[in-house]
Design an enzyme around this catalytic site. Structure first.
Site, PDB file in Angstrom:
ATOM      1  CD  GLN A 251     -32.450 -27.009 -29.342  1.00 55.26           C
ATOM      2  OE1 GLN A 251     -32.111 -27.291 -28.200  1.00 55.26           O
ATOM      3  NE2 GLN A 251     -31.606 -26.494 -30.217  1.00 55.26           N
ATOM      4  CG  HIS A 254     -29.567 -31.123 -27.922  1.00 52.32           C
ATOM      5  ND1 HIS A 254     -28.216 -31.030 -27.735  1.00 52.32           N
ATOM      6  CD2 HIS A 254     -29.981 -29.877 -28.249  1.00 52.32           C
ATOM      7  CE1 HIS A 254     -27.820 -29.790 -27.941  1.00 52.32           C
ATOM      8  NE2 HIS A 254     -28.866 -29.065 -28.253  1.00 52.32           N
ATOM      9  CD  GLU A 319     -33.427 -25.895 -22.889  1.00 47.69           C
ATOM     10  OE1 GLU A 319     -32.219 -25.890 -22.581  1.00 47.69           O
ATOM     11  OE2 GLU A 319     -33.973 -26.864 -23.460  1.00 47.69           O
ATOM     12  CG  HIS A 320     -34.150 -23.346 -26.523  1.00 49.43           C
ATOM     13  ND1 HIS A 320     -33.984 -24.693 -26.235  1.00 49.43           N
ATOM     14  CD2 HIS A 320     -32.962 -22.753 -26.234  1.00 49.43           C
ATOM     15  CE1 HIS A 320     -32.749 -24.897 -25.792  1.00 49.43           C
ATOM     16  NE2 HIS A 320     -32.114 -23.743 -25.776  1.00 49.43           N
ATOM     17  CG  ASP A 353     -27.819 -23.875 -28.538  1.00 49.66           C
ATOM     18  OD1 ASP A 353     -28.342 -23.526 -27.470  1.00 49.66           O
ATOM     19  OD2 ASP A 353     -28.223 -24.856 -29.204  1.00 49.66           O
ATOM     20  CG  HIS A 412     -34.993 -12.309  19.727  1.00 44.01           C
ATOM     21  ND1 HIS A 412     -34.908 -13.621  20.101  1.00 44.01           N
ATOM     22  CD2 HIS A 412     -34.723 -12.281  18.385  1.00 44.01           C
ATOM     23  CE1 HIS A 412     -34.610 -14.370  19.045  1.00 44.01           C
ATOM     24  NE2 HIS A 412     -34.493 -13.565  17.985  1.00 44.01           N
TER      25      HIS A 412
END
Length: 428
Positions: A251, A254, A319-320, A353, A412
């Site tokens: 990761q 990235h 996230e992971h 992934d 109403h």
């Protein structure tokens, strides 16, 4: 990697994630320009930032066929199998319309309909991300979306990677435009002379794409504001340091803003992993990117107890999350907040992934506390349906009128009474 004691101020927050004032101003100018000048503005921005002159934004069938002819057959089969796995997983997410009987023939219900059109952003330029295309297109197809549009930035030759075009071909997608950045988001949101607008935009991109998506929200729907990648790993002395280090770097490579962290109860294991990370960084092709992430955001946290780690992870909402420890399944059951959980030694994050079938478009920056992975739900909308018969209306009209007047909404109440419920009751 820096080794520290686990503390209560642990966080994934990165304050610069959503860009600065200068970047936001640039995005707003681009959006306004494309909205006003359409294709001409896109051509100018493509020349300025992608260094390519485009006479036609749309990918031709000939370009797709050429990509297929050149593509490695084994890689094509791999993409096809990955696509199958993703489709099988997402088919389970389909929702059905329903009706609930009230009485006297009345009912209430919900209709589930796909969106008419979506635009899917696939990152590109110098890199190819066919996996991102699969993850965005397939849930939209499962939902039943009729018009699916792909936009992706071209290389300096004005082309998209063969892998992206082959992935699109496998899924039967033909409306593909070689434009990227904020100008692509503007085209999808507002439409141009050659690109029809869509109802929703999904897919990750750089900071300019993320800012543009946030700015056009309300004109169109968006999936999420995805930030740089994150991975948290819970590991104990039963794990292998070289494998954990490799997963952290998977990761880190990235983005310089990526956040790789390890949480363990073993100080010895923590030092083993730190040594392995440095050893592996030296031979990593994307060393510069990964090293920046490791040095700025990477951490190894040593805790006294596994319960302390579980509490910290639920605060982080990464996230992971990988769990490589004794009783991995028991630990996983106690995790409430994470985008995706990978259990055991053989469930390395890249499996999700690319191939397992779960979606890799995940909430970042601790938003997994309240957000979910991209799914079929992101490509549908729900409509409530109400049908009252005369008999049911007669029974409930006085109650509804009273409730309306309690809130001071005479209009109403009169709307209900205009059907003449008093007269109807007198006659009954």
């Amino acid at each position: 990697m820096q080794i520290v004691s686990l503390s209560k101020d642990i966080s994934l927050k990165r304050s610069v994630e959503m860009g600065n004032a200068e970047q936001l101003n640039t995005v707003r100018l681009v959006l306004a320009d494309v909205k006003n000048r359409g294709d001409n503005a896109i051509k100018e921005y493509s020349e300025k930032w992608d260094h390519v002159t485009l006479h036609n934004f749309r990918i031709s069938k000939a370009e797709i066929e050429s990509a297929k002819d050149k593509f490695d057959p084994q890689l094509k089969r791999d993409l096809e199998e990955a696509a199958h796995n993703i489709r099988v997983f997402h088919e389970k997410q389909k929702r059905l319309s329903y009706e609930v009987d009230v009485k006297n023939g009345s009912f209430i219900g919900q209709r589930v309909n796909p969106l008419d059109s979506v635009g899917l952003y696939v990152p590109g330029g110098s890199a190819a991300y066919p996996s991102s295309l699969l993850m965005n297109v397939i849930p939209a197809q499962v939902a039943g979306v009729e018009r699916i549009v792909i936009v992706s930035p071209p290389n300096d030759q004005g082309a998209l990677p063969d892998a992206v075009l082959v992935a699109a071909s496998i899924l039967g997608i033909e409306e593909i435009y070689k434009i990227g950045g904020a100008q692509a988001i503007a085209a999808l949101a507002y439409g141009t002379e050659s690109i029809e607008s869509v109802d929703k935009i999904t897919g990750p991109g750089n900071v300019f794409v993320a800012l543009a998506k946030r700015e056009v929200f309300g004109v169109v729907a968006i999936d999420m504001i995805a930030g740089p990648s994150e991975i948290a790993i819970i590991a104990d002395e039963t794990a292998y340091a070289d494998e954990v280090a490799a997963d952290l770097l998977s990761q880190a490579e990235h983005d310089p803003m990526a956040c790789p962290i390890l949480l363990t109860t073993s100080d010895f294991f923590a030092h083993e992993v730190a040594h392995e990370v440095e050893k592996q960084l030296i031979t990593l092709p994307r060393e510069k990117i990964a090293r920046a992430a490791v040095e700025k955001f990477g951490k190894i946290y040593v805790a006294e107890t596994i319960d302390g780690i579980i509490e910290a992870v639920n605060k982080l909402a990464p996230e992971h999350l990988e769990i490589i420890a004794n009783n991995s399944h028991d630990i996983a059951q106690k995790i409430r907040h994470a985008g995706a959980i990978f259990i055991g030694r053989y469930s390395s994050e890249p499996i999700g992934d690319y191939f397992a079938g779960t979606n890799h478009v995940l909430p970042t920056n601790s938003t997994a506390r309240f957000s979910s992975p991209l799914s079929v739900d992101d490509f549908i909308k729900k409509t409530s349906v109400i049908y009252y018969t005369k008999e049911t209306w007669l029974e409930h009209a006085p109650k509804i009128a009273r409730l309306a007047r309690m809130e001071g909404l005479e209009g109403h109440a009169r709307a209900v009474e205009s059907r003449g419920w008093t007269k109807e009751m007198d006659q009954s």
